[in-house]
Scaffold this active site. Structure first.
Site, mmCIF file in Angstrom:
data_model
loop_
_atom_site.group_PDB
_atom_site.id
_atom_site.type_symbol
_atom_site.label_atom_id
_atom_site.label_comp_id
_atom_site.label_asym_id
_atom_site.label_seq_id
_atom_site.Cartn_x
_atom_site.Cartn_y
_atom_site.Cartn_z
ATOM 1 N N SER A 1 155.667 29.475 -29.257
ATOM 2 C CA SER A 1 155.700 30.953 -28.821
ATOM 3 C C SER A 1 156.741 31.590 -29.885
ATOM 4 O O SER A 1 157.782 31.176 -30.054
ATOM 5 C CB SER A 1 156.025 31.341 -27.589
ATOM 6 N N GLY B 1 144.839 32.631 -29.227
ATOM 7 C CA GLY B 1 145.493 31.368 -28.724
ATOM 8 C C GLY B 1 145.260 31.270 -27.310
ATOM 9 O O GLY B 1 145.645 32.409 -26.454
ATOM 10 N N GLY C 1 153.190 39.441 -34.922
ATOM 11 C CA GLY C 1 154.169 38.981 -35.870
ATOM 12 C C GLY C 1 155.062 37.949 -35.664
ATOM 13 O O GLY C 1 154.605 37.402 -34.380
ATOM 14 N N LYS D 1 147.022 30.056 -25.466
ATOM 15 C CA LYS D 1 148.221 30.034 -24.706
ATOM 16 C C LYS D 1 148.451 31.231 -23.866
ATOM 17 O O LYS D 1 149.270 31.323 -22.432
ATOM 18 C CB LYS D 1 149.637 30.082 -25.735
ATOM 19 N N ASP D 2 147.725 32.388 -24.206
ATOM 20 C CA ASP D 2 147.884 33.633 -23.452
ATOM 21 C C ASP D 2 146.483 33.762 -22.786
ATOM 22 O O ASP D 2 145.608 34.247 -23.090
ATOM 23 C CB ASP D 2 147.800 34.894 -24.424
ATOM 24 N N GLY E 1 151.294 28.148 -34.505
ATOM 25 C CA GLY E 1 150.345 28.587 -33.511
ATOM 26 C C GLY E 1 149.365 29.383 -34.278
ATOM 27 O O GLY E 1 148.043 29.225 -34.221
ATOM 28 N N HIS E 2 150.182 30.657 -34.850
ATOM 29 C CA HIS E 2 149.340 31.822 -35.368
ATOM 30 C C HIS E 2 148.525 30.946 -36.537
ATOM 31 O O HIS E 2 147.404 31.357 -37.020
ATOM 32 C CB HIS E 2 150.212 32.726 -36.016
ATOM 33 N N GLN F 1 145.144 36.753 -21.387
ATOM 34 C CA GLN F 1 144.893 37.665 -22.261
ATOM 35 C C GLN F 1 143.473 37.440 -22.788
ATOM 36 O O GLN F 1 142.767 38.570 -23.033
ATOM 37 C CB GLN F 1 145.972 37.870 -23.349
HETATM 38 O O1 PAF Z 1 149.090 38.076 -28.245
HETATM 39 C C1 PAF Z 1 149.488 39.016 -28.985
HETATM 40 O O2 PAF Z 1 150.273 38.831 -29.943
HETATM 41 C C2 PAF Z 1 149.145 40.322 -28.659
HETATM 42 O O3 PAF Z 1 149.185 40.561 -27.443
HETATM 43 C C3 PAF Z 1 147.816 40.991 -29.545
HETATM 44 C C4 PAF Z 1 146.708 40.093 -28.933
HETATM 45 C C5 PAF Z 1 148.305 40.841 -30.795
HETATM 46 C C6 PAF Z 1 147.771 42.417 -28.958
HETATM 47 O O4 PAF Z 1 148.987 43.327 -29.396
#
Ligand code: PAF
Length: 282
Positions: free
Chosen positions: A188, A150, A31, A152-153, A36-37, A156
């Site tokens: 972000s 994204g 959220g 950016k992470d 970006g989202h 991840q």
């Molecule tokens: O990047 C994020 O917002 C979170 O790490 C994700 C991938 C939704 C997992 O909670």
């Protein structure tokens, strides 16, 4: 757009669509949505018929309870943004829906490879176990063919790809480019915590990465790293956690320059807000 809170209702809505041959894309988020989202949602719409965005502030990936508590949750604003973007479903489960025994921890331990323990993994111990745990649960709930994240992470995305490989999951992971403000700051959800002065100071992070990108072919790795660090360290109120020029798979610092899969990554505390950013060099 339909807002759904339980896995059972989500599956009721998605199963007939899947059976009729629709391709389903998942955009997992916590959220506090920004452009970006929305760029992930737009890419998902290009690649699939049905787009599900999840909004869930996942407690198991937070190493600092204060960080979890102060994580922004502007839900009405998020729902409006997703409705305007033409997203089909938003999945907003409760903590109990995703972790029925919460706060008792569930058994989740997956081998994500040695890159789990460097960079963010060093500063936020156990973070990627929490991230992969929830992403696995979201994949099970939505059963998407593709999922978008994204760049950016950066770490991840690497960890999620490693999980998909390790567990043999049938989900294509799509990485979408970083979206920046016009002055270079990577978008972000945490940027809203920056004071006006911090917001100004934070610009040195992207400046340092762009410096590395610009001079990669002409300066040595030591010069690039030291001079980029100096750009950041010269600014008040910034505490640099790391700045590295690394291999994009191992995330280990390069010992010699390479011509592919090189990424410069940075993390720093700007005032009270910890920011990360990266630039793919080649
Ligand atoms: O990047 C994020 O917002 C979170 O790490 C994700 C991938 C939704 C997992 O909670």
């Amino acid at each position: 757009m339909e807002v759904i809170a339980t896995i059972a209702e989500l599956q009721q809505a998605l199963t007939p669509l899947r059976q009729s041959g629709a391709k389903i894309a998942l955009v997992p988020t916590m959220g506090a949505l920004h452009n970006g989202h929305l760029s992930l949602v737009a890419e998902a719409q290009k690649q699939a018929e049905i787009v599900v965005c999840s909004i869930f502030v996942n407690p198991t990936q937070f190493t600092d309870p204060k960080d979890l508590e102060k994580y922004p949750r502007p839900l009405a604003h998020d729902i409006k943004m997703l409705t305007d973007a033409g997203c089909n479903f938003v999945f907003m489960p409760s903590v109990k829906e995703m972790y029925p025994n919460y706060p008792t921890p569930e058994n989740w331990k997956i081998d994500l490879g040695p890159a789990e323990f460097v960079l963010e993994g060093e500063f936020r111990k156990g973070h990627y176990q929490g991230v992969t745990q929830i992403v696995y649960k979201l994949f099970n709930a939505v059963k998407p063919q593709i999922a978008l994240f994204g760049q950016k992470d950066f770490q991840q995305v690497l960890m999620i790809k490693n999980m998909v490989l390790a567990l043999g999951l049938q989900v294509d992971i799509i990485t979408c480019p970083i979206i920046r403000e016009t002055d270079g700051l990577a978008m972000s959800s945490r940027n809203i915590h920056l004071s006006e002065a911090d917001r100004q100071h934070s610009l040195v992070l992207s400046k340092a990465l762009f410096f590395i990108e610009e001079h990669y072919n002409t300066k040595s790795l030591v010069e690039l790293t030291e001079e980029a660090k100096a750009i950041i360290n010269g600014v008040e109120g910034i505490q640099l956690d790391y700045l590295t020029i690394a291999n994009g798979d191992t995330l280990l610092p390069l010992e010699v320059k390479t011509t592919t899969n090189t990424v410069a990554l940075v993390a720093a505390k700007v005032g009270d807000t910890r920011l990360i950013d990266n630039v793919m060099i080649n």
